[in-house]
Scaffold this active site. Structure first.
Site, PDB file in Angstrom:
ATOM      1  CG  ASP A  12     -44.121  -4.241  42.510  1.00 19.83           C
ATOM      2  OD1 ASP A  12     -43.545  -4.242  41.406  1.00 19.83           O
ATOM      3  OD2 ASP A  12     -45.351  -4.178  42.652  1.00 19.83           O
ATOM      4  CG  ASP A  13     -43.037  -3.292  47.574  1.00 23.97           C
ATOM      5  OD1 ASP A  13     -43.679  -2.514  46.856  1.00 23.97           O
ATOM      6  OD2 ASP A  13     -43.551  -4.248  48.177  1.00 23.97           O
TER       7      ASP A  13
ATOM      8  CG  HIS B 253     -44.699   0.321  43.800  1.00 26.10           C
ATOM      9  ND1 HIS B 253     -45.943   0.014  43.283  1.00 26.10           N
ATOM     10  CD2 HIS B 253     -44.527  -0.520  44.860  1.00 26.10           C
ATOM     11  CE1 HIS B 253     -46.480  -0.972  43.999  1.00 26.10           C
ATOM     12  NE2 HIS B 253     -45.648  -1.306  44.968  1.00 26.10           N
TER      13      HIS B 253
ATOM     14  CG  HIS C 215     -46.448   0.188  49.217  1.00 22.94           C
ATOM     15  ND1 HIS C 215     -47.585  -0.508  49.582  1.00 22.94           N
ATOM     16  CD2 HIS C 215     -45.909  -0.498  48.190  1.00 22.94           C
ATOM     17  CE1 HIS C 215     -47.694  -1.585  48.813  1.00 22.94           C
ATOM     18  NE2 HIS C 215     -46.694  -1.595  47.954  1.00 22.94           N
TER      19      HIS C 215
ATOM     20  CG  HIS D 274     -42.694  -7.875  46.525  1.00 23.46           C
ATOM     21  ND1 HIS D 274     -43.520  -8.936  46.236  1.00 23.46           N
ATOM     22  CD2 HIS D 274     -43.466  -6.755  46.464  1.00 23.46           C
ATOM     23  CE1 HIS D 274     -44.752  -8.481  46.030  1.00 23.46           C
ATOM     24  NE2 HIS D 274     -44.749  -7.165  46.170  1.00 23.46           N
TER      25      HIS D 274
END
Ligand code: NI
Length: 473
Positions: A297-298, A348, A352, A440
């Site tokens: 993620d991210d 995603h 965020h 991540h």
């Protein structure tokens, strides 16, 4: 006597002058060295180009017991520009954490949130407008929003003041007031929330137009929540085409922008290859192997994501990358590389935010803006969706109808421990057939963790698949 002392004085003066000149020359040497240093650093830290020359994006995400925060800010290769941004970030974070501390007893039910984010707009050459925005929620339904505008000349390594761009005269203030009044009154979005008195006040207060910025075709006024409208209007933005307001500009900027008005650089049109090529769900022979889905993620990150790709290749592993739109915007080539190697790309959101704190339109914006930038980068749309922090409700589900929502079953806490061995330990004690593992790819320590995890799971007989493959059989 007199003449002799004049000569002596003259000679002394010459000596001082020459010494000064010599010292000055010496001073300029470290400058040259610094220039060399900064290019070296640039080459060293970024293997992939940023979409915005000389600028990178830094992402810092925390999910703590009482609060969560997602911070995104620009970092310049020209390091002298970084201080102003860091100052803003540090102060904003401090204020938020102080408020969290004060409201501690009330936060167990309703976790506080800070989202520091930014938008970047190319103006001309290597000049960019950067709009930093601060969205925070600390107990209670009402969040606070504010923004700060910075205009930066990356080549010259300096920030440009708004008063260099427009002439601050009484006539111009009157013109701006008239223009903005008209725009607010005619705006479908803002007209019912607009307070003309507040705008008048703002003009009369001699505000130095620090909320004004340029993009490559317009002059934009960005107001804070409550500044000239009711809270329901959020932070309104009024955009006026440059050729409609030419008289406002200083001579220097008339010159600069005129050149550009005639032949504005259009955003390059990325040829979008026909989708669904090379990435069919594959009519695989069902195997009896245990399977696991690694998810990252991210990202993407221009260095760490690429390192992880190499490791995945070595183990013939497929994985899923839930990317942030604002980072894909900076590193489209890294995103493309991930897709080209057959990994799955998930959405995603843009920056965020906890979607459960947004209204429907804001939610859709977070999701769709990311779909668009991913499609531009890799030629096809993301095929899965993961809400930030895994925060969901029925509204979030409704907003993401087209995409399957994918959470995780093993949280490695890699962002917190920054310890590859600790990550491996969590995987070891929780993994089973069908696990979805959360990591991540923006952290360097996660690269090392991935190496350990891949090795361990392969030895245990696991196969590495994307989340869609995992779900489809
Ligand atoms: Ni995340």
């Amino acid at each position: 006597m007199k003449r002799a002392s004049i000569i002596i004085l003259f000679l002394l003066g010459m000596i001082i002058l020459l010494t000064l000149l010599y010292m000055n020359d010496k001073d300029s040497n470290p400058n040259n060295n610094m220039k060399n240093d900064s290019t070296a650093v640039e080459e060293h830290t970024s293997t992939e180009q940023s979409n915005y020359r000389g600028i990178h994006i830094v992402t810092d995400i925390h999910d703590e017991a009482l609060y969560k925060l997602a911070i995104h800010y620009p970092e310049f290769d020209n390091t002298s520009l970084n201080e102003a941004i860091r100052e803003y970030i540090t102060v904003s974070k401090q204020q938020f954490l102080e408020e969290v501390e004060l409201n501690k007893p009330f936060l167990k039910e309703n976790i506080a949130e800070l989202n520091l984010s930014f938008d970047i707009y190319p103006v001309i050459n290597n000049i960019y407008s950067i709009v930093l925005s601060n969205n925070s929620y600390v107990s209670g339904a009402n969040g606070s929003q504010s923004s700060k505008v910075l205009i930066v000349d990356v080549d010259e390594g300096r920030y440009i003041s708004q008063l260099e761009i427009i002439k601050d005269t009484i006539e111009n203030r009157a013109t701006i007031y008239k223009l903005l009044s008209k725009e607010f009154e005619q705006s479908e979005e803002y007209s019912i929330f607009f307070f003309q008195d507040y705008l008048k006040q703002w003009i009369d207060d001699n505000h130095p137009f620090s909320n004004l910025y340029l993009n490559n075709h317009s002059l934009v006024f960005k107001f804070d929540k409550y500044q000239v409208t009711a809270g329901a209007a959020g932070s309104p933005e009024i955009s006026i085409p440059i050729d409609k307001v030419k008289t406002l500009f200083t001579d220097e900027w008339i010159e600069k922008l005129k050149i550009n008005i005639d032949n504005m650089p259009e955003k390059p049109i990325v040829p979008s290859p026909t989708p669904s090529e090379g990435k069919e769900p594959a009519t695989e022979v069902p195997s009896n192997k245990k399977r696991v889905a690694l998810t990252f993620d991210d990202g993407p990150h221009p260095v760490n994501t690429v390192s992880i790709l190499k490791l995945l290749e070595k183990y013939e592993a497929k994985a899923t990358f839930f990317m942030l739109g604002n980072r894909v915007d900076f590193y489209p080539e890294t995103a493309k590389k991930v897709a080209d190697q057959g990994h799955e790309i998930g959405n995603h959101t843009w920056d965020h935010k906890d979607l459960t704190t947004l209204d429907h339109e804001e939610m859709i914006e977070e999701i769709n803006r990311t779909i668009t930038v991913i499609k531009q980068a890799i030629g096809q749309e993301p095929t899965a969706f993961r809400p930030p922090y895994g925060a969901m409700n029925d509204k979030v589900k409704a907003a993401s109808t087209d995409l399957p929502i994918v959470l995780w079953s093993i949280d490695t806490l890699d962002w917190k421990s920054h310890d590859p061995e600790a990550v491996l330990k969590i995987v070891k004690s929780n993994v089973k057939d069908g696990s979805i593992i959360l990591m991540h790819d923006i952290h360097k320590t996660t690269v090392e963790a991935v190496a350990l995890v891949l090795k361990y799971l392969q030895d245990e007989g696991y196969e590495f698949v994307t989340v869609s493959d995992l779900k489809s059989s």
